[in-house]
Design a protein around this motif. Structure first.
Motif, short mmCIF file in Angstrom:
data_model
loop_
_atom_site.label_atom_id
_atom_site.label_comp_id
_atom_site.label_asym_id
_atom_site.label_seq_id
_atom_site.Cartn_x
_atom_site.Cartn_y
_atom_site.Cartn_z
N PHE A 167 -80.62 47.97 -9.31
CA PHE A 167 -79.17 47.89 -9.28
C PHE A 167 -78.62 48.18 -7.88
CE2 PHE A 167 -79.53 48.99 -13.96
CZ PHE A 167 -79.37 47.68 -14.35
N GLY A 168 -79.33 49.00 -7.11
CA GLY A 168 -78.91 49.27 -5.75
C GLY A 168 -78.92 48.02 -4.89
N PHE A 169 -79.99 47.25 -4.98
CA PHE A 169 -80.08 46.01 -4.20
C PHE A 169 -79.02 45.00 -4.64
CE2 PHE A 169 -84.31 47.34 -2.74
CZ PHE A 169 -84.26 46.90 -1.43
N TYR A 170 -78.78 44.90 -5.94
CA TYR A 170 -77.76 43.95 -6.41
C TYR A 170 -76.36 44.42 -6.05
CZ TYR A 170 -80.87 40.77 -8.81
OH TYR A 170 -81.81 39.83 -9.08
N PHE A 171 -76.14 45.72 -6.04
CA PHE A 171 -74.82 46.24 -5.66
C PHE A 171 -74.53 45.91 -4.19
CE2 PHE A 171 -72.24 49.76 -3.91
CZ PHE A 171 -71.09 49.57 -4.67
N VAL A 172 -75.52 46.16 -3.33
CA VAL A 172 -75.34 45.88 -1.90
C VAL A 172 -75.16 44.39 -1.65
CG1 VAL A 172 -76.44 45.98 0.37
CG2 VAL A 172 -76.58 47.94 -1.16
N SER A 173 -75.97 43.57 -2.31
CA SER A 173 -75.87 42.12 -2.09
C SER A 173 -74.56 41.56 -2.63
CB SER A 173 -77.06 41.40 -2.76
OG SER A 173 -77.01 41.53 -4.17
N SER A 174 -74.04 42.13 -3.72
CA SER A 174 -72.75 41.66 -4.24
C SER A 174 -71.60 42.07 -3.34
CB SER A 174 -72.52 42.19 -5.66
OG SER A 174 -72.40 43.60 -5.67
N ALA A 179 -70.28 36.01 -4.10
CA ALA A 179 -70.89 35.00 -4.96
C ALA A 179 -72.19 35.49 -5.60
CB ALA A 179 -71.16 33.73 -4.17
N ASN A 180 -72.77 36.55 -5.05
CA ASN A 180 -74.01 37.09 -5.60
C ASN A 180 -73.72 37.85 -6.90
OD1 ASN A 180 -75.56 36.13 -3.47
ND2 ASN A 180 -75.24 37.99 -2.24
N PRO A 181 -74.68 37.86 -7.83
CA PRO A 181 -74.46 38.58 -9.10
C PRO A 181 -74.34 40.08 -8.86
CG PRO A 181 -76.75 37.86 -8.90
CD PRO A 181 -76.00 37.20 -7.79
N ASN A 182 -73.49 40.72 -9.64
CA ASN A 182 -73.34 42.17 -9.53
C ASN A 182 -74.25 42.86 -10.54
OD1 ASN A 182 -71.94 42.52 -12.14
ND2 ASN A 182 -70.27 41.41 -11.15
N PRO A 183 -74.42 44.18 -10.45
CA PRO A 183 -75.35 44.88 -11.34
C PRO A 183 -75.08 44.67 -12.83
CG PRO A 183 -74.75 46.30 -9.51
CD PRO A 183 -73.90 45.07 -9.39
N MET A 184 -73.81 44.56 -13.23
CA MET A 184 -73.51 44.37 -14.66
C MET A 184 -73.97 42.99 -15.13
SD MET A 184 -72.45 47.10 -15.94
CE MET A 184 -71.97 46.44 -17.54
N ASP A 185 -73.87 41.99 -14.27
CA ASP A 185 -74.39 40.66 -14.63
C ASP A 185 -75.89 40.73 -14.88
OD1 ASP A 185 -71.90 39.48 -14.35
OD2 ASP A 185 -72.21 39.02 -12.23
N ILE A 186 -76.60 41.42 -14.00
CA ILE A 186 -78.05 41.55 -14.13
C ILE A 186 -78.41 42.36 -15.37
CG2 ILE A 186 -80.11 42.51 -13.03
CD1 ILE A 186 -78.97 39.92 -11.78
N LEU A 187 -77.63 43.38 -15.64
CA LEU A 187 -77.90 44.24 -16.79
C LEU A 187 -77.79 43.48 -18.11
CD1 LEU A 187 -78.32 47.13 -17.96
CD2 LEU A 187 -75.83 47.37 -17.97
N LEU A 223 -89.21 43.96 -5.94
CA LEU A 223 -89.82 42.65 -6.18
C LEU A 223 -89.01 41.83 -7.18
CD1 LEU A 223 -93.63 43.56 -6.28
CD2 LEU A 223 -92.42 42.24 -4.53
N MET A 224 -88.47 42.47 -8.21
CA MET A 224 -87.63 41.74 -9.16
C MET A 224 -86.41 41.16 -8.46
SD MET A 224 -87.46 43.52 -12.87
CE MET A 224 -88.92 44.02 -13.78
N TRP A 225 -85.76 41.99 -7.65
CA TRP A 225 -84.58 41.51 -6.91
C TRP A 225 -84.96 40.37 -5.98
CZ3 TRP A 225 -83.98 41.75 -1.54
CH2 TRP A 225 -82.73 41.32 -1.07
N LEU A 226 -86.05 40.53 -5.25
CA LEU A 226 -86.46 39.52 -4.27
C LEU A 226 -86.78 38.19 -4.94
CD1 LEU A 226 -87.19 38.98 -1.27
CD2 LEU A 226 -89.53 39.64 -1.85
N ILE A 227 -87.59 38.23 -6.01
CA ILE A 227 -87.98 36.99 -6.68
C ILE A 227 -86.79 36.35 -7.37
CG2 ILE A 227 -89.46 36.00 -8.47
CD1 ILE A 227 -91.46 38.27 -7.88
N ASN A 228 -85.94 37.18 -7.97
CA ASN A 228 -84.78 36.64 -8.69
C ASN A 228 -83.78 35.97 -7.74
OD1 ASN A 228 -81.76 37.42 -9.90
ND2 ASN A 228 -83.20 36.60 -11.40
N THR A 229 -83.67 36.48 -6.52
CA THR A 229 -82.69 35.92 -5.58
C THR A 229 -83.27 34.79 -4.74
OG1 THR A 229 -83.25 37.68 -4.00
CG2 THR A 229 -81.34 38.03 -5.43
N LYS A 230 -84.58 34.73 -4.58
CA LYS A 230 -85.18 33.75 -3.68
C LYS A 230 -85.97 32.65 -4.39
CE LYS A 230 -83.65 36.09 -0.16
NZ LYS A 230 -82.50 35.58 0.62
#
Length: 270
Positions: A167-174, A179-187, A223-230
């Motif tokens: 959630f930290g990586f998704y929070f920073v990227s959002s 346009a990037n998904p936020n932590p609640m979207d991922i959750l 790794l989940m964040w990296l693979i999911n975003t790339k």
């Protein structure tokens, strides 16, 4: 009954509750898929145990089929033999060949799912992450994970470090890009939380020290964040991340023992 058996029973109980939630939300298809997966698991596990001449341990036979049944989409029922094949493949190549329960190097659920994805991608990809999404399912999963951590059935170090990292990586990227998904979207809309809670926390394939578990959880979340975003195949980023972190788990333990937790004089002599 040993501590590992008690822990597995508690995890099976949690997965059974989640199976009930999924049946409530998605219909009886989920139940039939789960039954086929369980029967397939029993065939492989009982045969392997008999050939190794070991004591039958029924607490070891249900986690893999329940996890796979929950992750695959419920509309795969018309081709449920794929689920059976995936369960048997994962159990045989990830578990039976390595000597059985608690001796496996890779997560059997992850290997079985990767086999299905690679062999029959049309039936798994772009199916909205199977049955492990939605408010009720995810919040129930988190609640059960809290109970399992309190009972020490799964590692609090692995789970918390995984969730904070993901959630930290998704929070920073959002924040950097709206346009990037936020932590609640991922959750609520992906299977990554369920995978981290019930596959990433497997004792036999994870790190064995508390510091190692923290590093393991952080690596899994990254790794989940990296693979999911790339990756173009982001729907099953969690599955690929679990296999990758399983592979480096021994290296994490070796690093911890060599550079962080120094062996005692007695251990050096021995």
């Amino acid at each position: 009954m040993g501590i590992n058996q008690k822990n597995r029973l508690m995890i099976i109980g949690a997965l059974t509750v989640l199976l009930g939630v999924s049946i409530y939300e998605n219909g009886l298809n989920v139940l039939w898929i789960a039954l086929v997966a369980i029967i397939s698991s029993l065939v492989v596990e009982l045969l392997a145990t008999h050939l190794r001449k070991e004591t039958y341990d029924f607490t070891a036979y249900f986690i893999t089929p329940l996890v796979i049944a929950l992750i695959v989409p419920y509309n795969i029922l018309d081709h449920v033999w794929m689920v059976s094949l995936g369960v048997m493949f994962g159990l045989f190549f990830a578990k039976a060949l390595f000597g059985g329960q608690d001796k496996n190097v890779f997560n059997a659920e992850a290997l079985g799912l990767i086999f299905i994805i690679m062999s029959f991608p049309t039936y798994l990809l772009n199916q909205k992450s199977g049955n492990v999404v939605g408010d009720l399912f995810i919040y129930t999963s988190l609640g059960l994970a809290v109970v399992l951590m309190a009972l020490k059935a799964i590692s609090v170090y692995t789970v918390i470090s995984f969730l904070v990292t993901l959630f930290g990586f998704y929070f920073v990227s959002s924040l950097s890009n709206g346009a990037n998904p936020n932590p609640m979207d991922i959750l609520l809309t992906t299977n990554m939380v369920f995978i981290g809670l019930f596959m990433g926390s497997e004792h036999s394939t994870g790190s064995k020290t508390n510091i190692g578990k923290l590093m393991y959880g952080i690596t899994l979340g990254f790794l989940m964040w990296l693979i999911n975003t790339k990756s173009s195949n982001r729907e099953f980023a969690g599955i690929y991340a679990v296999i990758l972190v399983n592979a480096i788990s021994p290296l994490i333990d070796q690093f911890v023992s060599a550079y962080i937790i120094k062996p005692t004089i007695k251990e050096v002599i021995e």
